[in-house]
Design a protein around this motif. Structure first.
Motif, PDB file in Angstrom:
ATOM      1  N   ALA A 118       0.844  -1.195   0.000  1.00 23.38           N
ATOM      2  CA  ALA A 118       0.000   0.000   0.000  1.00 23.38           C
ATOM      3  C   ALA A 118       0.881   1.247   0.000  1.00 23.38           C
ATOM      4  O   ALA A 118       1.860   1.324   0.740  1.00 23.38           O
ATOM      5  CB  ALA A 118      -0.904   0.008   1.216  1.00 23.38           C
ATOM      6  N   GLU A 119       0.520   2.219  -0.859  1.00 19.97           N
ATOM      7  CA  GLU A 119       1.271   3.465  -0.952  1.00 19.97           C
ATOM      8  C   GLU A 119       0.311   4.632  -1.058  1.00 19.97           C
ATOM      9  O   GLU A 119      -0.788   4.498  -1.577  1.00 19.97           O
ATOM     10  CB  GLU A 119       2.168   3.477  -2.190  1.00 19.97           C
ATOM     11  CG  GLU A 119       3.408   2.663  -2.076  1.00 19.97           C
ATOM     12  CD  GLU A 119       4.340   2.897  -3.238  1.00 19.97           C
ATOM     13  OE1 GLU A 119       4.035   3.736  -4.113  1.00 19.97           O
ATOM     14  OE2 GLU A 119       5.374   2.225  -3.280  1.00 19.97           O
ATOM     15  N   GLY A 120       0.757   5.771  -0.600  1.00 23.07           N
ATOM     16  CA  GLY A 120      -0.017   6.994  -0.754  1.00 23.07           C
ATOM     17  C   GLY A 120       0.249   7.616  -2.114  1.00 23.07           C
ATOM     18  O   GLY A 120       1.410   7.754  -2.515  1.00 23.07           O
ATOM     19  N   GLN A 153      -3.098   0.059  -3.692  1.00 27.00           N
ATOM     20  CA  GLN A 153      -2.197  -1.087  -3.755  1.00 27.00           C
ATOM     21  C   GLN A 153      -1.329  -0.950  -5.006  1.00 27.00           C
ATOM     22  O   GLN A 153      -1.839  -0.898  -6.121  1.00 27.00           O
ATOM     23  CB  GLN A 153      -2.983  -2.394  -3.823  1.00 27.00           C
ATOM     24  CG  GLN A 153      -3.815  -2.676  -2.596  1.00 27.00           C
ATOM     25  CD  GLN A 153      -2.967  -3.015  -1.397  1.00 27.00           C
ATOM     26  OE1 GLN A 153      -1.900  -3.601  -1.524  1.00 27.00           O
ATOM     27  NE2 GLN A 153      -3.440  -2.637  -0.228  1.00 27.00           N
ATOM     28  N   VAL A 154      -0.016  -0.883  -4.830  1.00 25.10           N
ATOM     29  CA  VAL A 154       0.924  -0.760  -5.941  1.00 25.10           C
ATOM     30  C   VAL A 154       1.683  -2.076  -6.051  1.00 25.10           C
ATOM     31  O   VAL A 154       2.197  -2.588  -5.061  1.00 25.10           O
ATOM     32  CB  VAL A 154       1.898   0.414  -5.726  1.00 25.10           C
ATOM     33  CG1 VAL A 154       2.893   0.504  -6.863  1.00 25.10           C
ATOM     34  CG2 VAL A 154       1.133   1.714  -5.591  1.00 25.10           C
ATOM     35  N   TYR A 200       2.705  -0.949 -11.296  1.00 30.91           N
ATOM     36  CA  TYR A 200       1.373  -0.551 -11.708  1.00 30.91           C
ATOM     37  C   TYR A 200       0.440  -0.580 -10.512  1.00 30.91           C
ATOM     38  O   TYR A 200       0.762  -1.141  -9.468  1.00 30.91           O
ATOM     39  CB  TYR A 200       0.854  -1.449 -12.829  1.00 30.91           C
ATOM     40  CG  TYR A 200       0.739  -2.905 -12.479  1.00 30.91           C
ATOM     41  CD1 TYR A 200      -0.427  -3.419 -11.932  1.00 30.91           C
ATOM     42  CD2 TYR A 200       1.795  -3.774 -12.694  1.00 30.91           C
ATOM     43  CE1 TYR A 200      -0.537  -4.765 -11.616  1.00 30.91           C
ATOM     44  CE2 TYR A 200       1.697  -5.108 -12.374  1.00 30.91           C
ATOM     45  CZ  TYR A 200       0.530  -5.599 -11.844  1.00 30.91           C
ATOM     46  OH  TYR A 200       0.423  -6.919 -11.516  1.00 30.91           O
ATOM     47  N   ARG A 201      -0.719   0.037 -10.675  1.00 34.07           N
ATOM     48  CA  ARG A 201      -1.701   0.077  -9.599  1.00 34.07           C
ATOM     49  C   ARG A 201      -3.076  -0.211 -10.169  1.00 34.07           C
ATOM     50  O   ARG A 201      -3.325  -0.022 -11.357  1.00 34.07           O
ATOM     51  CB  ARG A 201      -1.695   1.429  -8.906  1.00 34.07           C
ATOM     52  CG  ARG A 201      -2.132   2.561  -9.806  1.00 34.07           C
ATOM     53  CD  ARG A 201      -1.990   3.898  -9.098  1.00 34.07           C
ATOM     54  NE  ARG A 201      -2.308   4.981 -10.000  1.00 34.07           N
ATOM     55  CZ  ARG A 201      -3.504   5.537 -10.122  1.00 34.07           C
ATOM     56  NH1 ARG A 201      -4.488   5.119  -9.372  1.00 34.07           N
ATOM     57  NH2 ARG A 201      -3.717   6.501 -10.985  1.00 34.07           N
ATOM     58  N   GLU A 202      -3.950  -0.691  -9.300  1.00 39.17           N
ATOM     59  CA  GLU A 202      -5.327  -0.947  -9.695  1.00 39.17           C
ATOM     60  C   GLU A 202      -6.196   0.174  -9.145  1.00 39.17           C
ATOM     61  O   GLU A 202      -6.096   0.532  -7.972  1.00 39.17           O
ATOM     62  CB  GLU A 202      -5.796  -2.289  -9.145  1.00 39.17           C
ATOM     63  CG  GLU A 202      -7.133  -2.698  -9.697  1.00 39.17           C
ATOM     64  CD  GLU A 202      -7.500  -4.118  -9.319  1.00 39.17           C
ATOM     65  OE1 GLU A 202      -8.689  -4.448  -9.436  1.00 39.17           O
ATOM     66  OE2 GLU A 202      -6.617  -4.875  -8.917  1.00 39.17           O
TER      67      GLU A 202
END
Length: 63
Positions: free
Chosen positions: A12-14, A26-27, A45-47
């Motif tokens: 998890a990233e901001g 979520q990255v 990538y991220r969703e």
């Protein structure tokens, strides 16, 4: 024993996007490893909230 391997890791990233503002997402990182030591990130990538998969280059890190 393999010398090179590829591993996928999700954390998890901001992030900050102009349309949605600040969000935590979520990255997923795809990293290349040499003898189980990661040395290069091949792709990240991220969703999105709507289920789309986007490249992380089109959003900035939240500060």
């Amino acid at each position: 024993m393999k010398l090179f391997s590829i591993k996928r890791e999700t954390k998890a990233e901001g992030r900050f996007t102009p349309k949605m503002g600040a969000l935590v997402t979520q990255v997923t990182y795809i990293k290349k490893q040499f003898l189980s030591i990661p040395y290069r990130t091949l792709h990240k990538y991220r969703e999105t909230y709507y289920g789309e998969v986007k490249d992380c280059e089109d959003c900035n890190l939240a500060r």
